[in-house]
Design an enzyme around this catalytic site. Structure first.
Site, PDB file in Angstrom:
ATOM      1  CE  LYS A  14      -7.894  -5.616 -12.947  1.00  0.00           C
ATOM      2  NZ  LYS A  14      -8.982  -5.867 -11.971  1.00  0.00           N
ATOM      3  NE  ARG A  67      -5.545 -10.152  -8.777  1.00  0.00           N
ATOM      4  CZ  ARG A  67      -6.251 -10.359  -9.893  1.00  0.00           C
ATOM      5  NH1 ARG A  67      -5.689 -10.284 -11.068  1.00  0.00           N
ATOM      6  NH2 ARG A  67      -7.526 -10.611  -9.811  1.00  0.00           N
ATOM      7  NE  ARG A  83     -16.640 -10.857 -14.051  1.00  0.00           N
ATOM      8  CZ  ARG A  83     -15.378 -10.608 -13.726  1.00  0.00           C
ATOM      9  NH1 ARG A  83     -14.768  -9.546 -14.202  1.00  0.00           N
ATOM     10  NH2 ARG A  83     -14.742 -11.395 -12.890  1.00  0.00           N
ATOM     11  NE  ARG A  95     -13.788 -15.008 -13.207  1.00  0.00           N
ATOM     12  CZ  ARG A  95     -12.857 -14.055 -13.099  1.00  0.00           C
ATOM     13  NH1 ARG A  95     -12.620 -13.253 -14.126  1.00  0.00           N
ATOM     14  NH2 ARG A  95     -12.191 -13.908 -11.994  1.00  0.00           N
ATOM     15  NE  ARG A 129     -12.319 -12.441  -7.833  1.00  0.00           N
ATOM     16  CZ  ARG A 129     -13.150 -12.215  -8.846  1.00  0.00           C
ATOM     17  NH1 ARG A 129     -14.407 -12.618  -8.790  1.00  0.00           N
ATOM     18  NH2 ARG A 129     -12.724 -11.585  -9.912  1.00  0.00           N
TER      19      ARG A 129
HETATM   20  P1  AMP Z   1      -9.012 -12.169 -12.548  1.00  0.00           P
HETATM   21  O1  AMP Z   1      -9.618 -12.737 -13.775  1.00  0.00           O
HETATM   22  O2  AMP Z   1      -7.940 -11.158 -12.858  1.00  0.00           O
HETATM   23  O3  AMP Z   1     -10.025 -11.664 -11.554  1.00  0.00           O
HETATM   24  O4  AMP Z   1      -8.235 -13.387 -11.835  1.00  0.00           O
HETATM   25  C1  AMP Z   1      -8.923 -14.548 -11.407  1.00  0.00           C
HETATM   26  C2  AMP Z   1      -8.105 -15.276 -10.361  1.00  0.00           C
HETATM   27  O5  AMP Z   1      -6.845 -15.688 -10.942  1.00  0.00           O
HETATM   28  C3  AMP Z   1      -7.709 -14.443  -9.159  1.00  0.00           C
HETATM   29  O6  AMP Z   1      -8.735 -14.395  -8.161  1.00  0.00           O
HETATM   30  C4  AMP Z   1      -6.477 -15.196  -8.666  1.00  0.00           C
HETATM   31  O7  AMP Z   1      -6.821 -16.406  -8.013  1.00  0.00           O
HETATM   32  C5  AMP Z   1      -5.799 -15.559  -9.978  1.00  0.00           C
HETATM   33  N1  AMP Z   1      -4.889 -14.477 -10.428  1.00  0.00           N
HETATM   34  C6  AMP Z   1      -5.030 -13.692 -11.534  1.00  0.00           C
HETATM   35  N2  AMP Z   1      -4.015 -12.809 -11.626  1.00  0.00           N
HETATM   36  C7  AMP Z   1      -3.208 -13.041 -10.554  1.00  0.00           C
HETATM   37  C8  AMP Z   1      -2.014 -12.451 -10.078  1.00  0.00           C
HETATM   38  N3  AMP Z   1      -1.422 -11.428 -10.718  1.00  0.00           N
HETATM   39  N4  AMP Z   1      -1.467 -12.950  -8.945  1.00  0.00           N
HETATM   40  C9  AMP Z   1      -2.011 -14.007  -8.304  1.00  0.00           C
HETATM   41  N5  AMP Z   1      -3.163 -14.589  -8.674  1.00  0.00           N
HETATM   42  C10 AMP Z   1      -3.767 -14.121  -9.791  1.00  0.00           C
END
Ligand code: AMP
Length: 220
Positions: free
Chosen positions: A18, A93, A132, A165, A176
């Site tokens: 994404k 989400r 990554r 990360r 996740r």
């Molecule tokens: P991502 O970079 O999108 O994988 O997001 C990293 C982390 O941020 C996720 O594992 C969640 O802990 C938090 N996070 C990101 N977007 C959301 C969302 N829409 N709702 C809740 N937590 C989020």
């Protein structure tokens, strides 16, 4: 308000590409890339109260509570650069987030135009995320094997800010994925029922997926 603002959501499990795709597609469409994970990481880096609140959830690979997340993203969407729409990555989400987004957009007299559902098998996700690397400065994702750093697409650095990360460690990645299947995948049916969801095969070369996304948006 800009004529016909365009709101597009990129849906898919973590590691489905994404972020990589949103950065290209956003530029192609002239839409700001609004990534909730990037917003949280920005707050974390700057040790804001929001970042500190989110940290414990992010470290475990769990979702940050809806009220915090919704307020943060809706605030971002209210900024002037989003008047012509946005490319949403990582938000919504949960069904509660999707409902809050619908309500906020309806109040503005706009709506989500398209949800692109990028599908990738779980085994592939684990191998992708373990390799990554992310640029700490511009959040651009790279991969040790599949997309090694060559040049910064934003012309800002020379790969000196790349890092892995914490939540890309295998145990956290598995959590996740579980969170994705339990809490986020119901959004597939939610948007399909609205007739705005398009499935795409994300298990292909990056450029092939990019073209498929551009083609899907062109049909709007
Ligand atoms: P991502 O970079 O999108 O994988 O997001 C990293 C982390 O941020 C996720 O594992 C969640 O802990 C938090 N996070 C990101 N977007 C959301 C969302 N829409 N709702 C809740 N937590 C989020």
């Amino acid at each position: 308000m800009t004529a016909n603002p365009k709101y597009i959501i990129l849906l898919g499990p973590p590691g489905s590409g994404k972020g990589t795709q949103a950065s290209v597609l956003g530029e192609n469409q002239g839409l700001p890339h609004v990534a909730s994970g990037d917003l949280f990481r920005y707050n974390l880096k700057n040790a804001t109260p929001l970042g500190l609140q989110a940290k414990a959830f992010m470290d475990k690979g769990e979702l940050v509570p809806d009220d915090i997340t919704i307020a943060m993203v809706l605030d971002r969407l209210s900024q002037p650069d989003c008047a012509g729409g946005a490319l949403l990555d990582g938000f919504p989400r949960t069904l509660a987030q999707a409902a809050a987004l619908d309500k906020a957009l309806t109040e503005k007299g706009v709506q989500i135009n398209l949800v692109l559902n990028i599908q990738v098998p779980d085994e592939e996700i684990v191998s992708r995320l373990s390799g990554r690397l992310i640029c700490r400065e511009c959040q651009e994702p790279f991969h040790k094997m599949f997309k090694p750093f060559e040049t910064c697409p934003h012309g800002k650095c020379h790969g000196e800010h790349l890092y892995q990360r914490d939540d890309d460690k295998p145990e956290t990645v598995r959590n996740r994925l579980t969170v994705y299947w339990n809490q986020t995948s119901p959004l597939i049916d939610y948007y399909r029922a609205k007739g705005i969801l398009k499935d795409l095969n994300g298990y292909q070369a990056i450029e092939v997926v990019t073209q498929a996304l551009i083609d899907a948006v062109a049909q709007l």
